[in-house]
Design an enzyme around this catalytic site. Structure first.
Site, short mmCIF file in Angstrom:
data_model
loop_
_atom_site.label_atom_id
_atom_site.label_comp_id
_atom_site.label_asym_id
_atom_site.label_seq_id
_atom_site.Cartn_x
_atom_site.Cartn_y
_atom_site.Cartn_z
CD GLU A 60 13.68 -0.35 -1.72
OE1 GLU A 60 12.70 0.28 -1.29
OE2 GLU A 60 14.82 0.15 -1.82
CG HIS A 120 17.27 -1.33 -4.07
ND1 HIS A 120 16.90 -1.52 -2.76
CD2 HIS A 120 18.25 -2.24 -4.32
CE1 HIS A 120 17.60 -2.52 -2.25
NE2 HIS A 120 18.43 -2.96 -3.16
CE LYS A 146 21.88 -3.36 -0.49
NZ LYS A 146 21.68 -4.82 -0.65
#
Ligand SMILES: O=C1C[C@@](O)(C(=O)O)C[C@@H](O)[C@@H]1O
Length: 229
Positions: A60, A120, A146
């Site tokens: 990630e 992400h 997020k």
């Protein structure tokens, strides 16, 4: 940290920056995967700012090997009173990698710490619908969903801001930003569309992601835009 309102975190691999961060930050993000002896740093920490701990795996975009030890370190960090939030990857909570991050989320809740569920995209920014879908999945696993994507155009930033606004309007708690030069301004603007968390290094040379402003600059930009709103 409950992220009830916008929370600006000094992103760092060195808790020694805490005194310099106090004027502009609401807390620290300690990137365990970037840090030297992060758990020893936490043992020695006597600062005032609360800490969110992150231990980002290589799959990630981070530097932590995908081992049980990566998650063990987060659980150990949560034993510290100063650690009031933990970042866990959506993929790790949905079964990617070899280890289930759910145990860390359970430990966080046992310590009344917040769980920030992150995702992400270091290549691009999906369309607004795809962002909403991914953030809704993230929100379902924790206290804040997020997403940090990579913007290549103003349209990418618009998609992220639109998704932020859409989810905030239905009381989902999100943190959003677009990485890279084309996305940089989103870090100052997204809080006006509901983003709850910002990340910035005290020293611009210590950025933890592409396109970050330094802490003092981002605080100034966010406060000016919020006062104008
Ligand atoms: O996930 C995030 C957001 C971030 O990547 C950013 O773009 O500011 C910075 C990281 O340190 C943090 O863990």
């Amino acid at each position: 940290m409950d992220f009830e309102s916008f929370t600006l975190l000094a992103a760092t691999d060195d808790l020694g920056v805490e005194p310099a961060a106090r004027a502009d930050a609401d807390g620290l993000e300690l990137r365990l995967d970037f840090a030297d002896e992060p758990l020893a740093q936490l043992d020695a920490y006597d600062g005032e700012l609360p800490i969110l701990v992150t231990n980002r795996p290589t799959w990630e975009g981070g530097e932590a090997a995908d081992t049980a030890g990566r998650l063990d370190a987060l659980e150990t960090a949560l034993e510290h009173d100063a650690v009031t939030a933990v970042d866990l990857e959506l993929a790790a909570l949905e079964g990617a990698g070899d280890y289930d991050a759910g145990r860390v989320a359970d430990t966080a809740r046992e310590h009344n710490a917040s769980v920030v569920v992150s995702t992400h995209n270091f290549e691009s920014t999906p369309d607004r619908e795809a962002i909403v879908n991914r953030l809704e999945r993230a929100c379902a696993h924790g206290d804040v969903g997020k997403m940090a994507s990579t913007a290549e155009s103003p349209d990418d930033v618009l998609a992220m801001l639109g998704a932020s606004r859409e989810l905030t309007a239905i009381d989902e708690r999100v943190a959003t930003m677009c990485m890279g030069a084309a996305g940089r301004h989103s870090r100052a603007v997204a809080p006006l569309y509901g983003s709850r968390i910002g990340y910035a290094p005290v020293d611009p040379a210590d950025a933890t992601a592409p396109g970050q402003y330094d802490l003092a600059t981002l605080r100034t930009l966010v406060e000016q835009l919020r006062s104008d709103a």
